[in-house]
Write a protein that holds these residues in place. Structure first.
Motif, PDB file in Angstrom:
ATOM      1  N   ILE A   1       8.211   3.556   5.444  1.00  0.00           N
ATOM      2  CA  ILE A   1       7.911   2.183   4.454  1.00  0.00           C
ATOM      3  C   ILE A   1       7.626   2.908   3.065  1.00  0.00           C
ATOM      4  O   ILE A   1       5.957   2.384   2.283  1.00  0.00           O
ATOM      5  CB  ILE A   1       6.447   2.484   5.263  1.00  0.00           C
ATOM      6  CG1 ILE A   1       5.215   3.607   5.546  1.00  0.00           C
ATOM      7  CG2 ILE A   1       6.306   1.881   6.255  1.00  0.00           C
ATOM      8  CD1 ILE A   1       3.812   3.490   6.235  1.00  0.00           C
ATOM      9  N   GLN A   2       8.980   3.138   2.621  1.00  0.00           N
ATOM     10  CA  GLN A   2       9.510   3.662   0.986  1.00  0.00           C
ATOM     11  C   GLN A   2       8.317   3.999   0.495  1.00  0.00           C
ATOM     12  O   GLN A   2       7.774   4.314  -0.735  1.00  0.00           O
ATOM     13  CB  GLN A   2       9.008   2.053   1.000  1.00  0.00           C
ATOM     14  CG  GLN A   2      10.289   1.105   0.757  1.00  0.00           C
ATOM     15  CD  GLN A   2      11.496   1.365   1.080  1.00  0.00           C
ATOM     16  OE1 GLN A   2      12.118   1.828   0.299  1.00  0.00           O
ATOM     17  NE2 GLN A   2      12.104   1.329   2.089  1.00  0.00           N
ATOM     18  N   VAL A   3       7.900   5.344   0.927  1.00  0.00           N
ATOM     19  CA  VAL A   3       6.661   6.276   0.645  1.00  0.00           C
ATOM     20  C   VAL A   3       7.994   7.646   0.241  1.00  0.00           C
ATOM     21  O   VAL A   3       8.130   8.010   0.917  1.00  0.00           O
ATOM     22  CB  VAL A   3       5.903   6.710   1.575  1.00  0.00           C
ATOM     23  CG1 VAL A   3       5.269   7.689   0.653  1.00  0.00           C
ATOM     24  CG2 VAL A   3       4.924   5.503   1.868  1.00  0.00           C
ATOM     25  N   MET A   4       7.798   8.260  -1.325  1.00  0.00           N
ATOM     26  CA  MET A   4       8.050   9.332  -1.844  1.00  0.00           C
ATOM     27  C   MET A   4       7.458  10.255  -0.724  1.00  0.00           C
ATOM     28  O   MET A   4       6.639  10.899  -1.813  1.00  0.00           O
ATOM     29  CB  MET A   4       8.399   9.206  -2.804  1.00  0.00           C
ATOM     30  CG  MET A   4       8.838   7.960  -3.401  1.00  0.00           C
ATOM     31  SD  MET A   4      10.696   8.003  -3.475  1.00  0.00           S
ATOM     32  CE  MET A   4      11.600   9.659  -4.699  1.00  0.00           C
ATOM     33  N   VAL A   5       7.992  11.283   0.243  1.00  0.00           N
ATOM     34  CA  VAL A   5       7.466  12.168   0.789  1.00  0.00           C
ATOM     35  C   VAL A   5       7.950  13.799  -0.321  1.00  0.00           C
ATOM     36  O   VAL A   5       9.224  13.578  -0.002  1.00  0.00           O
ATOM     37  CB  VAL A   5       7.285  12.019   2.094  1.00  0.00           C
ATOM     38  CG1 VAL A   5       7.223  13.681   2.992  1.00  0.00           C
ATOM     39  CG2 VAL A   5       7.555  11.150   2.380  1.00  0.00           C
ATOM     40  N   ALA A   6       6.843  14.273  -0.608  1.00  0.00           N
ATOM     41  CA  ALA A   6       7.922  15.624  -1.403  1.00  0.00           C
ATOM     42  C   ALA A   6       8.369  16.611   0.297  1.00  0.00           C
ATOM     43  O   ALA A   6       7.906  16.650   0.663  1.00  0.00           O
ATOM     44  CB  ALA A   6       6.778  15.970  -1.271  1.00  0.00           C
ATOM     45  N   THR A   7       9.822  16.800  -0.634  1.00  0.00           N
ATOM     46  CA  THR A   7      10.695  18.479   0.011  1.00  0.00           C
ATOM     47  C   THR A   7       9.486  18.770   0.931  1.00  0.00           C
ATOM     48  O   THR A   7       9.436  19.114   2.224  1.00  0.00           O
ATOM     49  CB  THR A   7      11.650  18.674  -0.380  1.00  0.00           C
ATOM     50  OG1 THR A   7      11.131  19.257  -1.787  1.00  0.00           O
ATOM     51  CG2 THR A   7      12.146  17.211  -0.612  1.00  0.00           C
TER      52      THR A   7
ATOM     53  N   ALA B   1       1.199  -1.653  -0.200  1.00  0.00           N
ATOM     54  CA  ALA B   1       0.110  -0.118  -0.247  1.00  0.00           C
ATOM     55  C   ALA B   1       0.436   0.932  -0.072  1.00  0.00           C
ATOM     56  O   ALA B   1       0.363   2.689  -0.116  1.00  0.00           O
ATOM     57  CB  ALA B   1      -0.600   0.483   1.354  1.00  0.00           C
ATOM     58  N   PHE B   2       2.354   1.009  -0.129  1.00  0.00           N
ATOM     59  CA  PHE B   2       3.107   2.051   0.339  1.00  0.00           C
ATOM     60  C   PHE B   2       4.302   2.678  -0.707  1.00  0.00           C
ATOM     61  O   PHE B   2       3.993   3.413  -1.358  1.00  0.00           O
ATOM     62  CB  PHE B   2       3.605   1.829   1.935  1.00  0.00           C
ATOM     63  CG  PHE B   2       2.855   2.384   2.332  1.00  0.00           C
ATOM     64  CD1 PHE B   2       1.818   3.631   2.927  1.00  0.00           C
ATOM     65  CD2 PHE B   2       2.321   1.460   3.760  1.00  0.00           C
ATOM     66  CE1 PHE B   2       0.893   4.213   3.462  1.00  0.00           C
ATOM     67  CE2 PHE B   2       1.118   2.316   5.357  1.00  0.00           C
ATOM     68  CZ  PHE B   2       0.503   3.123   4.898  1.00  0.00           C
ATOM     69  N   ARG B   3       4.903   1.214  -0.808  1.00  0.00           N
ATOM     70  CA  ARG B   3       6.030   0.947  -1.687  1.00  0.00           C
ATOM     71  C   ARG B   3       5.740   2.179  -3.013  1.00  0.00           C
ATOM     72  O   ARG B   3       5.243   1.663  -3.824  1.00  0.00           O
ATOM     73  CB  ARG B   3       6.962  -0.269  -1.853  1.00  0.00           C
ATOM     74  CG  ARG B   3       7.670  -0.141  -2.252  1.00  0.00           C
ATOM     75  CD  ARG B   3       8.193  -1.442  -2.589  1.00  0.00           C
ATOM     76  NE  ARG B   3       8.363  -2.254  -1.277  1.00  0.00           N
ATOM     77  CZ  ARG B   3       9.871  -2.323  -0.696  1.00  0.00           C
ATOM     78  NH1 ARG B   3      10.653  -1.655  -0.913  1.00  0.00           N
ATOM     79  NH2 ARG B   3       9.506  -2.638   0.663  1.00  0.00           N
ATOM     80  N   GLY B   4       6.682   3.229  -2.792  1.00  0.00           N
ATOM     81  CA  GLY B   4       6.626   3.806  -4.313  1.00  0.00           C
ATOM     82  C   GLY B   4       5.873   5.150  -4.353  1.00  0.00           C
ATOM     83  O   GLY B   4       5.853   5.674  -5.646  1.00  0.00           O
ATOM     84  N   LYS B   5       5.188   5.132  -3.405  1.00  0.00           N
ATOM     85  CA  LYS B   5       3.846   6.212  -3.693  1.00  0.00           C
ATOM     86  C   LYS B   5       4.250   7.242  -3.230  1.00  0.00           C
ATOM     87  O   LYS B   5       5.913   7.386  -2.687  1.00  0.00           O
ATOM     88  CB  LYS B   5       2.459   5.704  -3.117  1.00  0.00           C
ATOM     89  CG  LYS B   5       2.529   4.441  -3.175  1.00  0.00           C
ATOM     90  CD  LYS B   5       0.918   4.389  -4.271  1.00  0.00           C
ATOM     91  CE  LYS B   5       0.717   2.860  -3.926  1.00  0.00           C
ATOM     92  NZ  LYS B   5      -0.584   2.726  -3.991  1.00  0.00           N
ATOM     93  N   VAL B   6       3.785   7.993  -3.086  1.00  0.00           N
ATOM     94  CA  VAL B   6       3.925   9.108  -3.115  1.00  0.00           C
ATOM     95  C   VAL B   6       3.713  10.367  -1.961  1.00  0.00           C
ATOM     96  O   VAL B   6       1.698  10.070  -1.170  1.00  0.00           O
ATOM     97  CB  VAL B   6       4.097  10.663  -4.255  1.00  0.00           C
ATOM     98  CG1 VAL B   6       5.327  10.191  -5.334  1.00  0.00           C
ATOM     99  CG2 VAL B   6       3.244  10.635  -4.991  1.00  0.00           C
ATOM    100  N   ALA B   7       4.004  11.160  -1.575  1.00  0.00           N
ATOM    101  CA  ALA B   7       2.790  12.098  -0.103  1.00  0.00           C
ATOM    102  C   ALA B   7       3.128  13.411   0.450  1.00  0.00           C
ATOM    103  O   ALA B   7       4.727  14.026  -0.198  1.00  0.00           O
ATOM    104  CB  ALA B   7       2.934  10.997   0.798  1.00  0.00           C
TER     105      ALA B   7
END
Ligand code: FMN
Length: 195
Positions: free
Chosen positions: A143-149, A111-117
């Motif tokens: 948990i491998q979410v790409m969080v916007a800076t 549900a998380f890997r490679g997703k963005v937030a």
């Protein structure tokens, strides 16, 4: 396919300032062509994470919430700061959704890997909830979410919204637009898996 985002508030109370803030982020995302699904964590009535409970039977509510996360490219999340940390309601939801189901490995994180937030916070204090979303950034990165800076903090939030629900100050409103644009751009570039 349009970018599909979940809009989540870590506060479930009526009149939540963070709900108001994530609603603005959702409207911004829709105006930029994304499909946004609002999530009401209270409606899920998730139990507190417990390994024994999980071993007996994965709760239907957690399975349902995980399916919702899996069906979206990314997440717009507003979290209040409680005692210098992230909202427990939100962390509990993330913990359930991170768990493997249906034969997945422990590290599948489907549900998380490679997703963005994109993260935002509203707080009644002058600090704007920074410590809460800093913790949330660390959790999601784990948990491998790409969080916007980019991120948006709204301090003194009791007086931050006008009667239409818009932000009174131009700066956080502009920052919100930039954050949402980045989340959509990241989702378009990374093409996170949706199921
Ligand atoms: C248990 C608890 C702890 C809190 N701790 C903090 C804190 O550490 N920092 C802060 O800025 N605000 C803190 N607050 C105040 C919140 O910013 C305020 O309640 C805010 O309105 C919560 O977000 P909401 O309006 O979305 O529910 C705390 C509130 C509660 C209920």
């Amino acid at each position: 396919m349009p970018v599909k985002l979940l809009a989540i508030s870590g506060s479930t109370r009526a009149g939540s300032l963070n709900q108001a803030l994530v609603d603005l982020a959702a409207a911004e995302a829709r105006s930029r062509g994304a499909e946004v699904t609002p999530v009401d964590l209270k409606a899920f009535q998730l139990p507190l994470y417990d390994g024994d409970l999980e071993a007996r039977a994965f709760p239907d509510a957690a399975r349902e919430l995980k399916a919702l996360f899996r069906a979206h490219h990314g997440f717009l999340i507003a979290s209040p700061e409680y005692n210098g940390g992230v909202s427990g309601v939100l962390k509990n939801a993330i913990d359930w959704v991170s768990r493997p189901t249906d034969g997945e490995t422990l590290v599948a994180l489907s549900a998380f890997r490679g997703k963005v937030a994109g993260l935002v916070a509203a707080s009644i204090s002058p600090f704007g909830g920074l410590r809460g979303i800093t913790q949330l950034r660390q959790v999601l990165s784990t948990i491998q979410v790409m969080v916007a800076t980019e991120q948006v903090l709204v301090p003194f939030a009791l007086d931050a919204f006008d009667e239409t629900g818009a932000l009174k100050q131009p700066l956080p409103a502009q920052l919100l637009g930039g954050l949402v644009a980045r989340v959509i751009e990241l989702a378009e570039r990374l093409e996170p898996p949706v199921a």
